[in-house]
Design a protein around this motif. Structure first.
Motif, short mmCIF file in Angstrom:
data_model
loop_
_atom_site.label_atom_id
_atom_site.label_comp_id
_atom_site.label_asym_id
_atom_site.label_seq_id
_atom_site.Cartn_x
_atom_site.Cartn_y
_atom_site.Cartn_z
N ALA A 41 30.29 36.26 38.60
CA ALA A 41 30.89 35.35 37.71
C ALA A 41 31.65 34.01 37.73
N ARG A 42 31.89 33.53 37.46
CA ARG A 42 32.75 31.49 37.01
C ARG A 42 34.10 31.45 36.67
N THR A 43 34.20 32.32 35.21
CA THR A 43 34.86 32.38 34.78
C THR A 43 36.85 32.20 34.59
N TYR A 44 38.10 31.92 34.33
CA TYR A 44 39.45 32.11 34.30
C TYR A 44 38.53 33.44 33.71
N VAL A 45 38.76 33.29 32.06
CA VAL A 45 39.65 34.83 31.94
C VAL A 45 38.79 36.16 32.65
N GLY A 46 37.51 35.85 33.52
CA GLY A 46 37.17 36.78 34.21
C GLY A 46 38.27 37.47 35.46
N ARG A 47 39.03 36.52 36.19
CA ARG A 47 39.58 36.45 37.33
C ARG A 47 39.96 37.33 36.58
N ILE A 48 41.36 37.42 35.20
CA ILE A 48 42.46 37.54 35.14
C ILE A 48 41.77 39.06 35.27
N VAL A 49 40.93 39.61 34.17
CA VAL A 49 40.24 41.40 34.06
C VAL A 49 39.72 41.44 35.55
N PHE A 50 39.23 40.54 36.29
CA PHE A 50 39.71 41.55 37.85
C PHE A 50 40.72 41.89 38.77
N THR A 51 41.54 41.71 38.23
CA THR A 51 42.98 41.38 39.24
C THR A 51 42.90 43.24 38.51
N SER A 52 42.84 43.76 37.63
CA SER A 52 43.20 45.39 37.45
C SER A 52 42.53 45.77 37.80
N LEU A 53 40.48 45.54 37.47
CA LEU A 53 39.69 46.19 37.82
C LEU A 53 38.94 46.40 39.38
N CYS A 54 39.51 45.19 40.13
CA CYS A 54 38.65 45.03 41.33
C CYS A 54 40.02 44.42 42.05
N ASP A 55 39.89 45.57 43.58
CA ASP A 55 41.14 45.22 44.74
C ASP A 55 40.26 43.80 45.74
N LYS A 56 41.12 43.02 46.07
CA LYS A 56 40.85 42.51 47.25
C LYS A 56 41.29 42.65 48.86
N LEU A 57 39.99 41.90 49.98
CA LEU A 57 40.37 42.56 50.84
C LEU A 57 42.20 42.33 51.28
N VAL A 58 42.62 40.56 50.61
CA VAL A 58 43.76 39.74 50.85
C VAL A 58 44.25 39.44 49.36
N ASP A 59 45.54 39.50 48.99
CA ASP A 59 46.08 39.12 48.06
C ASP A 59 46.98 37.91 47.76
N ILE A 60 47.66 37.03 47.08
CA ILE A 60 48.89 36.57 47.64
C ILE A 60 50.31 36.84 46.80
N ASP A 61 51.45 36.25 47.15
CA ASP A 61 52.22 36.36 46.76
C ASP A 61 52.82 35.59 46.03
N PRO A 62 53.92 35.54 45.14
CA PRO A 62 54.31 34.42 43.93
C PRO A 62 54.74 32.57 45.00
#
Length: 503
Positions: A41-62
């Protein structure tokens, strides 16, 4: 009695419908995402959906610090060539299979080897991936990589169930099986993406909504009208011209945050047949185009003062933002002189852009400004996921593209301008730029790394494969009922702790 019973039954149905509605959180997106496979994938809005769908190894804080997600901790070896993660023991994929080091290894190897993976460049420094025990993931690197944690805090670090890795590669994107707080239910192209709460998620108690529905609505006026009517609970990328009325509406809240990304014009230099007769192949024409546009006017007229003019890929908040490259001011005489040097009186070219209200307004304004400098631009509005496909395939002369930005500076430059960069749709290639940007990836000292980026930028600012226009803000608008939402500089929508107040 019969009528009373029916009425009471109808009331119960209405209450049930109201409760169900309260558990469905509806988010208005500016575009429809592309494929729901984080490796492709390459879209920004796709990343928004992935944020609720797919956990990552690492995240960031605000504040852009790296924090644990599927990994609980990580350490680098003294020579910075071995990165060891300790992983959660209580994470499951949505198909019920267990997340462990072997699953993480399978994901990283898929991202590194899949023929059309867009994560290959992000993980290029990894020599081998090992899973010595279920809780331990070891990455051995070819050389130190200052960018790697940032990459693993995004799509390169997202985890899919390895059970879905079959010869039918496209199947993953049709029904992604991840390990996030919400699982995939359905997708209707250009209409909706529906996720449902994953009750076996390790932090499920912190997620209030039973369903999350993403609704692509490119027209910002329609998107805002839907929010006001109660058909949306929040929207991303509010039209800046609507900010004042949202602030004045007691039923809404305005939650902007300065972002990490940018908008740019990219020129087809060597990507296929359309590059062959593209006037923008000549760098003098590209330079003339830059002098033709007025970034300040775009900010004031369309951006409502929040489209900060950009000259470089690193936003002012980044320690790699350089004062050596001030924003180029509009100069029609210089633009015309450069076209004359290129042997051209007027330039006829096509500008492709995403078909939404804001970018359409920018394109029309640029068309008018460029005309005064000798450019006759025809406008080609295109649905955004289709635009990215067309752009990657070389079916453009000039294209306006947005980039949501990355925590590490490498994510804002390397893929766009290196010879084999995954997002280098221009097919611009300068070996010296490649050498410098590859070197920057290995340097952890901030001052030394900044100096390398300055050298690369000096070349890029002259050859101008793209023209940055403004830094991308993330203006969110929400119903007043939404509680607990925190906007992050990466523009992602994190729903942990978010709820809807009951009437």
């Amino acid at each position: 009695m019969k009528r009373l019973t029916l009425t009471f039954g109808g009331a119960l149905l209405a209450l049930a419908a109201g409760a169900a509605c309260a558990q469905n959180f509806r988010i208005g997106l500016q575009e429809d995402p592309d494929i729901l496979d984080p490796h492709r994938a390459r879209t920004y809005v796709g990343r928004i959906v992935f944020t609720s769908l797919c956990d990552k190894l690492v995240d960031i804080d605000p504040k852009l610090h790296f924090v644990p997600q599927l990994a609980t901790s990580w350490t680098f070896s003294p020579d910075n060539k071995v990165l060891t993660f300790k992983l959660r023991t209580d994470a499951l994929f949505h198909d019920g299979s267990k997340f462990d080091a072997a699953a993480a290894k399978a994901n990283l190897e898929r991202a590194m080897t899949l023929p059309d993976s867009l994560r290959k460049g992000e993980l290029r420094s990894i020599e081998k991936v090992e899973a010595p025990d279920p809780q331990t993931l070891v990455l051995t690197l070819k050389q130190p990589d200052a960018t790697l944690l940032a990459q693993l805090s995004d799509r390169a670090g997202m985890m899919l169930s390895p059970k879905t890795f079959t010869d039918d590669v496209a199947a993953v994107g049709r029904k992604p099986v991840c390990s996030g707080p919400y699982k995939f239910v359905e997708r209707v192209q250009n209409d909706r993406i529906v996720l449902e709460k994953f009750d076996k998620y390790y932090d499920a108690k912190d997620y209030a909504f039973q369903r999350v529905t993403f609704l692509p609505i490119p027209d910002t006026t329609v998107r805002l009208s839907n929010l006001r009517a109660g058909d949306l609970d929040m929207l991303e990328r509010l039209n800046p011209s609507d900010a004042a009325q949202v602030k004045g509406d007691s039923s809404l809240q305005f939650a902007p945050v300065a972002g990490l990304g940018f908008q740019q014009f990219m020129f087809n230099i060597a990507n296929g047949k359309r590059a062959e007769d593209n006037p923008f192949k000549d760098k003098r024409v590209r330079q003339a185009f830059q002098y033709a546009i007025d970034r300040d006017a775009i900010n004031e007229v369309i951006g409502g003062g929040i489209f900060q003019p950009a000259q470089q890929p690193f936003p002012p908040a980044s320690p790699y933002h350089s004062d050596k490259f001030p924003v180029t001011k509009r100069d029609v005489a210089k633009a015309r002189a450069l076209l004359k040097q290129a042997g051209l009186e007027r330039v006829k070219a096509e500008l492709m852009f995403g078909n939404n209200t804001t970018t359409s307004s920018v394109a029309e304004m640029v068309q008018a400004m460029a005309s005064e400098a000798g450019f006759d631009l025809s406008l080609r509005p295109t649905e955004y996921a289709a635009l990215q496909k067309e752009s990657a395939g070389g079916n453009f002369q000039a294209v306006m593209l947005g980039w949501s930005g990355r925590v590490d500076p490498d994510g804002n430059i390397h893929a766009f301008v290196t010879c084999k960069g995954a997002l280098n749709d221009a097919h611009y290639c300068n070996p010296e730029v490649d050498k410098l940007l590859n070197e920057a990836r290995t340097v952890t000292d901030e001052a030394r790394r900044r100096a390398i980026y300055d050298q690369a930028q000096a070349i890029i600012q002259d050859e101008l494969p793209g023209v940055y226009t403004y830094y991308q803000p993330w203006p969110f608008a929400l119903s007043r009922k939404v509680k607990g939402f925190t906007p992050y500089p990466d523009g992602m929508i994190r729903l942990k702790g978010v709820s809807l107040a009951q009437k």
